[in-house]
Scaffold this motif. Sequence first.
Motif, PDB file in Angstrom:
ATOM      1  N   ARG A   1       0.835  -1.187   0.000  1.00 20.03           N
ATOM      2  CA  ARG A   1       0.000   0.000   0.000  1.00 20.03           C
ATOM      3  C   ARG A   1       0.886   1.259   0.000  1.00 20.03           C
ATOM      4  NH1 ARG A   1      -5.694   0.001   2.585  1.00 20.03           N
ATOM      5  NH2 ARG A   1      -5.081  -0.661   4.667  1.00 20.03           N
ATOM      6  N   THR A   2       0.370   2.278  -0.655  1.00 20.08           N
ATOM      7  CA  THR A   2       1.168   3.486  -0.837  1.00 20.08           C
ATOM      8  C   THR A   2       0.430   4.724  -0.345  1.00 20.08           C
ATOM      9  OG1 THR A   2       2.162   2.488  -2.791  1.00 20.08           O
ATOM     10  CG2 THR A   2       2.401   4.875  -2.551  1.00 20.08           C
ATOM     11  N   ILE A   3       1.094   5.455   0.531  1.00 19.28           N
ATOM     12  CA  ILE A   3       0.539   6.693   1.080  1.00 19.28           C
ATOM     13  C   ILE A   3       1.447   7.836   0.631  1.00 19.28           C
ATOM     14  CG2 ILE A   3       0.065   7.961   3.216  1.00 19.28           C
ATOM     15  CD1 ILE A   3      -0.187   5.165   4.582  1.00 19.28           C
TER      16      ILE A   3
ATOM     17  N   THR B   1       7.091   4.447  11.977  1.00 17.03           N
ATOM     18  CA  THR B   1       7.358   3.744  13.240  1.00 17.03           C
ATOM     19  C   THR B   1       6.264   2.715  13.504  1.00 17.03           C
ATOM     20  OG1 THR B   1       8.430   5.704  14.114  1.00 17.03           O
ATOM     21  CG2 THR B   1       7.754   4.061  15.723  1.00 17.03           C
ATOM     22  N   ALA B   2       5.014   3.131  13.365  1.00 14.29           N
ATOM     23  CA  ALA B   2       3.905   2.207  13.630  1.00 14.29           C
ATOM     24  C   ALA B   2       3.937   1.029  12.661  1.00 14.29           C
ATOM     25  CB  ALA B   2       2.577   2.958  13.516  1.00 14.29           C
ATOM     26  N   LEU B   3       4.254   1.291  11.405  1.00 12.50           N
ATOM     27  CA  LEU B   3       4.264   0.232  10.394  1.00 12.50           C
ATOM     28  C   LEU B   3       5.402  -0.765  10.643  1.00 12.50           C
ATOM     29  CD1 LEU B   3       3.599   2.481   7.266  1.00 12.50           C
ATOM     30  CD2 LEU B   3       1.981   0.881   8.310  1.00 12.50           C
TER      31      LEU B   3
ATOM     32  N   GLU C   1      -8.629   3.187   7.313  1.00  9.46           N
ATOM     33  CA  GLU C   1      -8.883   2.022   8.174  1.00  9.46           C
ATOM     34  C   GLU C   1      -7.580   1.381   8.638  1.00  9.46           C
ATOM     35  OE1 GLU C   1     -11.756  -0.403   6.114  1.00  9.46           O
ATOM     36  OE2 GLU C   1     -13.033   1.347   5.829  1.00  9.46           O
ATOM     37  N   MET C   2      -6.769   2.192   9.293  1.00  8.95           N
ATOM     38  CA  MET C   2      -5.485   1.708   9.793  1.00  8.95           C
ATOM     39  C   MET C   2      -5.460   1.669  11.314  1.00  8.95           C
ATOM     40  SD  MET C   2      -2.891   3.718   7.251  1.00  8.95           S
ATOM     41  CE  MET C   2      -1.391   2.914   7.813  1.00  8.95           C
ATOM     42  N   GLU C   3      -6.639   1.478  11.938  1.00  6.21           N
ATOM     43  CA  GLU C   3      -6.657   1.590  13.405  1.00  6.21           C
ATOM     44  C   GLU C   3      -5.992   0.430  14.132  1.00  6.21           C
ATOM     45  OE1 GLU C   3      -9.285   0.414  11.159  1.00  6.21           O
ATOM     46  OE2 GLU C   3     -10.223   2.310  11.746  1.00  6.21           O
ATOM     47  N   GLN C   4      -5.664  -0.647  13.395  1.00  4.47           N
ATOM     48  CA  GLN C   4      -5.060  -1.804  14.072  1.00  4.47           C
ATOM     49  C   GLN C   4      -3.629  -1.563  14.544  1.00  4.47           C
ATOM     50  OE1 GLN C   4      -5.527  -1.402  10.830  1.00  4.47           O
ATOM     51  NE2 GLN C   4      -4.244  -2.728   9.563  1.00  4.47           N
TER      52      GLN C   4
END
Lengths: 582, 196
Positions: B6-8, B27-29, B159-162
Motif C-alpha cells: 500500500r502506498t501513502i 514507526t507504527a508500520l 482504516e489503519m486503526e489496528q
Amino acid sequence: MSQFLSGNEAAARGLYEAGVRVGSAYPGTPSTEIFENLYPYESIYHEWAPNEKVAAEVAYGASIAGVRAVTAMKHVGLNVAADPVFTAAYNGVGRGFVIISADDPSMHSSQNEQDNRHYARAAKLPMFEPSDSQDCLAMIREAYDVSERFDIPVLFRLTTRVSHSRSIVEEGEPLVLEPLAYKRDTKKYIASPANAMVHRAQLEEKMKDLAAYAETCPFNTIDERGHKVGVISSGGAMMIAREVFPEDTSFLKLGFTHPLPMKLIRKFAESVETLYVVEELDPYLEEQIRAAGIDCIGKAIVPSMYELNPALLREALTGRKPETAEVEASAVPRPPVLCPGCPHRGFFYTLSKRKNTIIAGDIGCYTLGGSPPLSALDSVVCMGGGFSVAMGMAKAFEQIGEDKTIFGVLGDSTFFHSGITGVVEILYNKGNVIPVVLDNSITSMTGQQDNPGTGYTLMGEIAEAVSIESVFRAVGYKKIFTVDPQDLKAMRQTIEDAVACREPRAIIVKRPCVLIKRIKRERARCAVDRDKCRSCKRCLSVGCPAVFFKDGRSTIDPNLCVGCTVCLQVCPFDAIFKEEQL
Amino acid sequence: MSSDVRTIVLAGVGGQGTILVSRVLTTALIDAGYDVKMSEIHGMAQRGGSVSTTVRYGKKVDAPLVGKGEADILVAFEQMEAVRHSSILKKDGIIVVNDYKIMPLPVASGAAEYPDNYIEALSKAFRVIAFNAGEAAMALGNARVMNIIMLGAMVEAFEMEQFDWDSALAKQVPPKFLDINRRAFEAGRALAGRKV
Ligand SMILES: Cc1ncc(C[n+]2csc(CCOP(=O)(O)OP(=O)(O)O)c2C)c(N)n1
C-alpha cells in the motif's frame, strides 16, 4: 541492530563500520547528509572542505598516509574534483579511498542531470551502485576491501532516491584497523611523466583483475525465476524493475558496475528468451552490453531523461498510460522563494530597479533573485562562475562598444569554493566588473553548513573565520564597500559609489541568513495600515512570501513575517509599520 | 511484483510538519512487522516550495517511490498541494485534505489567482475527506499539531486503526508535547469519522 535509515545515513554508518578515519567533503544535494551523519562516530575526523577538489585531495592524502579515507559530493562536484581523482586512479592508494558521488535525476535541486557512471569508465575506477539503504551500508564495506585489494580508488555512485529513501538496515560491528607504517614511495605517489608511463600500464592490468573480480563479486547476483524474460539493472532502477516486471522474470542485479562482469551477463542473457536492460538516465550498461554483441531492449523503450518510477516503466513496457481520475482544476506553480527576512532580497530589489545593468549570478539561495518579481539576474552557470562569466561579458561588451554596468554576484560559501580565482582574474586582466559577495555567513542553500568564513568547523570546533575583505585586499583591490542590504538607502548609495569608483573595487553585502540557529534575533514583524494602503503593489515587487494582496489591499502574514522592513522601506505611502517587542 | 503493498503520499508546503507525520507513520508500520520504504523530496523545503513524502508498506516493498495513478491515499496539508499531487492517486484513491490555503508567490504577487473550487473539483474525481485541521489545532490550543490531526484523519479514512499509534507517537514526539499530540490524533480521527 535493525534501523530505518536513509541511504545517506546508512552510508555514514558503513563508513564507520569500514574503519574510515578521515573524511573531507563539500555539501551538495543529495549527498550532504552523509557527512552530517558522521557526528556520532568519534573515530572519524570529518570536515567540510572549501570545495570538492580540495576535499578529494585531502581524503586522498589521508589514504596515502595510511588510513581509510572518504570524500563525498553531489554529481557536479565530481566535475570540480575530477583532476585529482583521475590521477589518484593511476597512482593507487595507501589505505582504501572511496569517492561518493550522488547524482540527481530529475534535477530536484541541481543545474544538470549528468550520469556520473561515465566517470568510472573515463577515469578507470571500479564502481559500486547501491539500490537501497542496506546496499549502501554493505557495499561501502566491500568498496574499501576492493580499493585496498586492487590498489585503486573506488567510485560509489548514489542517486537522489537512493540517498533520500529510507528502508530497514541491519547494522554490523565496526572494523578496527591497525594503522599502516608510512614509508615514502616516490615511484608510486609522484605523478611525473616517467612514473605515469608505468602507472598507465599497471592501470590496464588492474582493470583486467577487476573485471575478473566483477564476475564473482557478491553484489552481482542472479535471481533466477523463469526463462522467458530476464532483466539486468542497477542502482535505484533495479527496485523499480523488480516492482514492475511479473513474478516469473529473472533478474541480474549489478551492484558492481565497472568494469562489468561480461561473462556473467552473457550467461544470464543466454538463459532467457528476451533480455531487458533497465536503467535510469544514460544507456551506460546497455551500450557496453550491446558492444559485447548481446542483444537487449533498453533505451528503445525506457526513458533516458528524468527520474524513473514504476508508472513510467510500466508505460514503457505495455504502452498503456497510467490510470488516474482527472481533476478539473490545475495548481499554480509553487516555486521556491527567498525566505521572509532573507538578506539577499534588499540587494536584488535594489539592482532590479537599476537601468543598463548586467548581473552574472551564481549558484546558491541567491539564484532565486533571478525569479519574478525580482528578476535581477542575467546568467547562472556553475559554482564560482559569477565573477568570471561577468568578466567575459564585460570584455565582449567592450569589444563591441556597448556601455553597460556589470556585476558578478556570488555567496560566501561560493566565494571560498571557487570565486577567489575570479577575484584575481578581474584585477589581473583589468575587468570593468564589480564583484559582489552576498555574505550571509553560512552555506544556506544546502541547509546551513559552516564554511571557511563562519568561524566553526563541521565537527563543531571554533575556527579562524577567513575574512572575505582581507582576501580582496590581499589580491590588490583598493576599495571594499561593506553594506547591510536591509538598509535599502545605504544599499543603493553603495552601488552608485562603487559604480563611480575608478579604482579596483568590490562590494560585500553582509547580513546573516535568517535561518542560522545560533544567532538570536529580535522578535518583530511588520503590518499594513489598511487605511493608508493605496494598492500600488510596490511592496509586492520585493517578492516576499509574507506579503500578499487581500481584498484589494496589501496584507502581511503575521506568522511568516520576521520584521525585516524591506517592504516598509519601499512603501511610498507609509502604510507599513513595524511592531516591536512581541 | 508486490501486490499487497500500500502506498501513502503526504504532500504539503515546506514547514508544515509532514516529516513528523512520516516518522510516526513509519514507526507504527515497522513495529507491526511490515517492510517499509519511505522517500522524500526535501531539496528546497525551506524555501517555501512544495514537498512530498511517499510511504510504502507490505510484506516486501521494492520501489521507494511511485508514479502517476499508483498511490492509494493522498494526505494533503494544503488545498493546492492536493490538486498538484492528485494524479499520483489510483482511480479509486482517497484524498484527506486540510481545507487551508497557502498562497504561492505568483498568487501573492497578483500574477495568478488561487481558485475557490479545489475541494469541489477534487471531490468529483476522488473520495475526498476535507476539513480545516488548522482550526481544529487552534481549538486544542496549539496550531502546530495540525499535522497530527491529519495523521489521525488518515488512520480513520484508510482504516489503519489496528496499528499501535499511541506507542508510535510516544516514540517520536517529545514527552512535553505527547498529551496534546494524542488529543490531536483523536481529534483527527473524529473529524474524518464524521465525513466518511
Ligand atoms: C560544484 C557544486 N558543488 C555543490 C553544489 C551545491 N550547492 C548549491 S548552492 C550551494 C551553496 C551556496 O552557498 P553560498 O554561496 O554561501 O550561498 P547561500 O545559499 O548561502 O545564499 C551549494 C553547496 C553545486 N551546485 N555545485
